[in-house]
Design a protein around this motif. Structure first.
Motif, PDB file in Angstrom:
ATOM      1  N   MET A   1    -116.800 -80.688 -56.541  1.00 31.58           N
ATOM      2  CA  MET A   1    -116.801 -81.435 -55.287  1.00 31.58           C
ATOM      3  C   MET A   1    -115.444 -81.364 -54.599  1.00 31.58           C
ATOM      4  SD  MET A   1    -117.719 -85.468 -54.596  1.00 31.58           S
ATOM      5  CE  MET A   1    -116.053 -86.121 -54.904  1.00 31.58           C
ATOM      6  N   CYS A   2    -114.366 -81.390 -55.369  1.00 33.16           N
ATOM      7  CA  CYS A   2    -113.020 -81.407 -54.800  1.00 33.16           C
ATOM      8  C   CYS A   2    -112.487 -80.004 -54.518  1.00 33.16           C
ATOM      9  CB  CYS A   2    -112.068 -82.158 -55.728  1.00 33.16           C
ATOM     10  SG  CYS A   2    -112.411 -83.941 -55.842  1.00 33.16           S
TER      11      CYS A   2
ATOM     12  N   ASP B   1    -105.061 -91.921 -52.319  1.00 33.62           N
ATOM     13  CA  ASP B   1    -104.087 -92.445 -53.265  1.00 33.62           C
ATOM     14  C   ASP B   1    -104.794 -93.347 -54.281  1.00 33.62           C
ATOM     15  OD1 ASP B   1    -102.051 -91.144 -51.948  1.00 33.62           O
ATOM     16  OD2 ASP B   1    -101.470 -92.892 -50.748  1.00 33.62           O
ATOM     17  N   GLY B   2    -104.443 -93.185 -55.527  1.00 36.68           N
ATOM     18  CA  GLY B   2    -105.012 -94.021 -56.574  1.00 36.68           C
ATOM     19  C   GLY B   2    -106.301 -93.486 -57.170  1.00 36.68           C
ATOM     20  N   PHE B   3    -106.763 -92.310 -56.694  1.00 43.46           N
ATOM     21  CA  PHE B   3    -108.013 -91.744 -57.199  1.00 43.46           C
ATOM     22  C   PHE B   3    -107.791 -90.340 -57.765  1.00 43.46           C
ATOM     23  CE2 PHE B   3    -109.285 -95.020 -54.249  1.00 43.46           C
ATOM     24  CZ  PHE B   3    -110.296 -95.651 -54.929  1.00 43.46           C
ATOM     25  N   ASP B   4    -106.681 -90.178 -58.492  1.00 42.82           N
ATOM     26  CA  ASP B   4    -106.381 -88.887 -59.093  1.00 42.82           C
ATOM     27  C   ASP B   4    -107.484 -88.458 -60.056  1.00 42.82           C
ATOM     28  OD1 ASP B   4    -104.032 -88.886 -57.684  1.00 42.82           O
ATOM     29  OD2 ASP B   4    -102.792 -89.549 -59.361  1.00 42.82           O
ATOM     30  N   ALA B   5    -108.131 -89.440 -60.712  1.00 42.74           N
ATOM     31  CA  ALA B   5    -109.168 -89.109 -61.687  1.00 42.74           C
ATOM     32  C   ALA B   5    -110.342 -88.393 -61.047  1.00 42.74           C
ATOM     33  CB  ALA B   5    -109.652 -90.377 -62.386  1.00 42.74           C
ATOM     34  N   VAL B   6    -110.570 -88.596 -59.749  1.00 48.93           N
ATOM     35  CA  VAL B   6    -111.692 -87.936 -59.083  1.00 48.93           C
ATOM     36  C   VAL B   6    -111.525 -86.424 -59.161  1.00 48.93           C
ATOM     37  CG1 VAL B   6    -112.920 -87.659 -56.903  1.00 48.93           C
ATOM     38  CG2 VAL B   6    -112.057 -89.904 -57.565  1.00 48.93           C
ATOM     39  N   ASN B   7    -110.292 -85.939 -59.009  1.00 47.62           N
ATOM     40  CA  ASN B   7    -110.051 -84.502 -59.092  1.00 47.62           C
ATOM     41  C   ASN B   7    -110.298 -83.966 -60.493  1.00 47.62           C
ATOM     42  OD1 ASN B   7    -108.698 -83.299 -56.450  1.00 47.62           O
ATOM     43  ND2 ASN B   7    -107.992 -85.415 -56.666  1.00 47.62           N
TER      44      ASN B   7
ATOM     45  N   VAL C   1    -113.841 -73.887 -70.324  1.00 44.95           N
ATOM     46  CA  VAL C   1    -114.914 -74.757 -69.847  1.00 44.95           C
ATOM     47  C   VAL C   1    -115.438 -74.246 -68.505  1.00 44.95           C
ATOM     48  CG1 VAL C   1    -115.512 -77.106 -69.150  1.00 44.95           C
ATOM     49  CG2 VAL C   1    -113.853 -76.737 -70.984  1.00 44.95           C
ATOM     50  N   PRO C   2    -116.764 -74.127 -68.342  1.00 44.17           N
ATOM     51  CA  PRO C   2    -117.300 -73.774 -67.030  1.00 44.17           C
ATOM     52  C   PRO C   2    -116.889 -74.810 -65.981  1.00 44.17           C
ATOM     53  CG  PRO C   2    -118.993 -73.521 -68.711  1.00 44.17           C
ATOM     54  CD  PRO C   2    -117.833 -74.217 -69.370  1.00 44.17           C
ATOM     55  N   CYS C   3    -116.465 -74.338 -64.834  1.00 43.19           N
ATOM     56  CA  CYS C   3    -116.004 -75.243 -63.793  1.00 43.19           C
ATOM     57  C   CYS C   3    -117.193 -75.943 -63.154  1.00 43.19           C
ATOM     58  CB  CYS C   3    -115.224 -74.475 -62.731  1.00 43.19           C
ATOM     59  SG  CYS C   3    -114.277 -75.543 -61.615  1.00 43.19           S
ATOM     60  N   ALA C   4    -117.175 -77.278 -63.130  1.00 48.21           N
ATOM     61  CA  ALA C   4    -118.307 -78.043 -62.609  1.00 48.21           C
ATOM     62  C   ALA C   4    -117.882 -79.496 -62.446  1.00 48.21           C
ATOM     63  CB  ALA C   4    -119.500 -77.960 -63.547  1.00 48.21           C
ATOM     64  N   ASN C   5    -118.711 -80.266 -61.764  1.00 43.59           N
ATOM     65  CA  ASN C   5    -118.528 -81.713 -61.739  1.00 43.59           C
ATOM     66  C   ASN C   5    -118.843 -82.277 -63.110  1.00 43.59           C
ATOM     67  OD1 ASN C   5    -117.862 -81.749 -58.995  1.00 43.59           O
ATOM     68  ND2 ASN C   5    -120.002 -81.889 -58.381  1.00 43.59           N
ATOM     69  N   GLY C   6    -118.063 -83.267 -63.540  1.00 46.09           N
ATOM     70  CA  GLY C   6    -118.209 -83.772 -64.890  1.00 46.09           C
ATOM     71  C   GLY C   6    -118.647 -85.211 -64.995  1.00 46.09           C
TER      72      GLY C   6
ATOM     73  N   GLY D   1    -120.691 -94.358 -56.018  1.00 45.20           N
ATOM     74  CA  GLY D   1    -119.796 -93.402 -56.636  1.00 45.20           C
ATOM     75  C   GLY D   1    -118.786 -92.872 -55.656  1.00 45.20           C
ATOM     76  N   TRP D   2    -118.261 -91.692 -55.959  1.00 40.81           N
ATOM     77  CA  TRP D   2    -117.322 -91.017 -55.073  1.00 40.81           C
ATOM     78  C   TRP D   2    -118.171 -90.145 -54.166  1.00 40.81           C
ATOM     79  CZ3 TRP D   2    -115.931 -90.012 -60.566  1.00 40.81           C
ATOM     80  CH2 TRP D   2    -115.159 -91.042 -61.085  1.00 40.81           C
ATOM     81  N   THR D   3    -118.549 -90.668 -53.022  1.00 38.86           N
ATOM     82  CA  THR D   3    -119.642 -90.094 -52.235  1.00 38.86           C
ATOM     83  C   THR D   3    -119.297 -88.762 -51.583  1.00 38.86           C
ATOM     84  OG1 THR D   3    -118.890 -91.487 -50.403  1.00 38.86           O
ATOM     85  CG2 THR D   3    -120.702 -92.325 -51.770  1.00 38.86           C
ATOM     86  N   ASN D   4    -118.018 -88.485 -51.315  1.00 39.70           N
ATOM     87  CA  ASN D   4    -117.671 -87.237 -50.640  1.00 39.70           C
ATOM     88  C   ASN D   4    -116.240 -86.853 -50.976  1.00 39.70           C
ATOM     89  OD1 ASN D   4    -115.912 -88.738 -48.794  1.00 39.70           O
ATOM     90  ND2 ASN D   4    -117.792 -89.425 -47.805  1.00 39.70           N
ATOM     91  N   THR D   5    -115.772 -85.750 -50.379  1.00 38.63           N
ATOM     92  CA  THR D   5    -114.455 -85.209 -50.714  1.00 38.63           C
ATOM     93  C   THR D   5    -113.302 -86.083 -50.234  1.00 38.63           C
ATOM     94  OG1 THR D   5    -114.516 -83.874 -48.676  1.00 38.63           O
ATOM     95  CG2 THR D   5    -115.325 -82.840 -50.695  1.00 38.63           C
TER      96      THR D   5
END
Length: 418
Positions: free
Chosen positions: A104-105, A92-98, A68-73, A82-86
């Motif tokens: 972005m991460c 803690d509790g936002f593992d899904a953001v990665n 898969v091409p690496c990108a925001n999904g 949303g998740w406005t920044n890094t």
């Protein structure tokens, strides 16, 4: 996921959540705690370490098997709401953001001309395509064609291909709909969250940004659900009934991150005060919309106990940055925010591989990188802005570009003389 089948289609154990490819009878497993083998095959020049059963991907590629091409999904990556920044990448509790926001991460390394860690000089394949490492050409899945698997197999030569433009990527035709769902028709020209007001087929409508839906662009999608920001001012009981009628409930704010998202949504809509699901029962007991006791972790102004029921609203009058909660009589009139789970659309209205979810009767598209628009109908050409300086030639990529510089210049945009 351990002892579960891969959550994406493909070879067994090629997309395990652990990022390893250990497999037992077609299931992702931990190893060596269980019987296991390593059937993992690394795509796109990825290198397999059989000791750990993991792939080391070349620049630009991602996922356990480098397919898969690496990108925001997700549309929430770097967005408001949303998740406005890094910052969210390390919370803690936002593992899904990665998982959703790879770029972005900081989990993406993108190929550049001459990159020794690139596969086939940085050639990328999209929409499920992969590189033939012998020919360095993309092998495209059914329905896609072209150098990067972006083109539709049924498309004819595009205007971009018939010119002398240096852009090599074939583009899909822009297919704006000739009509909109009847639920979008309305008399006002108000469109929230940056939506565009249009007049089509003698009907006023909003064309909403990616990840937004509804007749006023008032419905915001997030992983697993969505929020509806109603501009109708009603009492708390009426707001509860309105959300229930739409198979949802008044939103229960359970953490500061969620409170910030709701505050951002208020700022992007009417900037008024909005009912939440919480109620302050007699003797100062705070409850959620389902009646369960709430620990009140969110930021609030101080209130004294009341002998009667009080309801919680988001107070936009505090300041544009705080949006604290407050309590008043449940019979006051305020706008309200509904929350609901999302479900797949039937049929999928999104083009170019976009994922469609239905929430509060609206179809919302989550577009793949490189596409934009309400239905993912717009191909984004990164070379349109002519980023390559000093006569450099621009080659479009999904969500990026590569410059081939004239002799004597170097840099991502040929900005540096040598």
């Amino acid at each position: 996921m351990t002892n579960t089948r891969p959550y994406l289609e493909g070879p067994h154990c090629s997309q395990c959540h652990s990022k390893e490819g250990w497999c037992d009878k077609g299931l992702c497993v931990d190893c060596p705690a269980q019987n296991c083998d390593c059937p993992l095959e690394c795509k796109n020049c990825g290198e397999l370490d059989r000791t750990t059963c993991t792939c080391t991907c070349k620049d630009g590629w991602d996922s356990p098997d480098c397919s898969v091409p690496c990108a925001n999904g997700h549309a929430y990556c770097g967005a408001i709401p949303g998740w406005t920044n890094t910052t969210y990448c390390a919370m803690d509790g936002f593992d899904a953001v990665n998982d959703y926001c790879r770029e972005m991460c900081g989990h993406c390394e993108f190929a550049t001309p001459g990159d020794p860690n690139a596969c086939c000089d940085g050639q990328m394949c999209y929409n499920g395509g992969y590189l033939d490492e012998t020919t360095c050409q993309c092998v495209c899945p059914a329905g896609f064609s072209g150098k990067d698997c972006i083109g539709d197999v049924e498309m004819t030569t595009s205007p971009a291909e018939m010119t002398t433009s240096p852009v090599e990527m074939p583009t899909r035709p822009v297919e704006m709909p000739t009509s909109f769902p009847t639920t979008m028709a309305y008399e006002s020209d108000i469109c929230y969250f940056g939506g565009e007001h249009v007049h089509l087929n003698q009907t006023d409508a909003c064309v909403c940004p990616e990840g937004i839906g509804g007749r006023h662009c008032e419905i915001v999608s997030f992983p697993g659900g969505c929020y509806l920001f109603s501009s109708d001012a009603v009492s708390h009981p009426d707001a509860q009934r309105a959300c229930s009628t739409m198979n949802g409930h008044l939103v229960d704010v359970k953490n500061e991150h969620q409170q910030n998202i709701i505050a951002d949504g208020i700022a992007a809509t009417t900037n008024a005060t909005y009912w939440l699901g919480q109620k302050l029962q007699p003797l100062y007991t705070l409850t959620y919309s389902d009646g369960s006791t709430a620990p009140a972790p969110f930021q609030s102004t101080s209130q004294r106990p009341s002998p009667c029921d009080m309801c919680v609203f988001m107070d936009s009058s505090q300041s544009s940055s705080d949006y604290l909660t407050n309590t008043v009589s449940c019979m006051e009139y305020h706008n309200y925010v509904c929350e609901s789970e999302s479900k797949p659309c039937e049929p999928n209205d999104c083009q170019n591989g976009g994922n469609c979810t239905s929430c509060f009767g609206a179809s919302i598209c989550d577009c793949p990188d490189g596409f934009d628009g309400m239905f993912c109908e717009i191909y984004v050409d990164e070379c349109d802005s002519n980023p390559c300086q000093h006569g450099g030639t621009c080659h479009d990529r999904i969500n990026s570009y590569v410059c081939h510089c004239q002799s004597g210049y170097t840099g991502d945009s040929c900005e540096t003389g040598v």
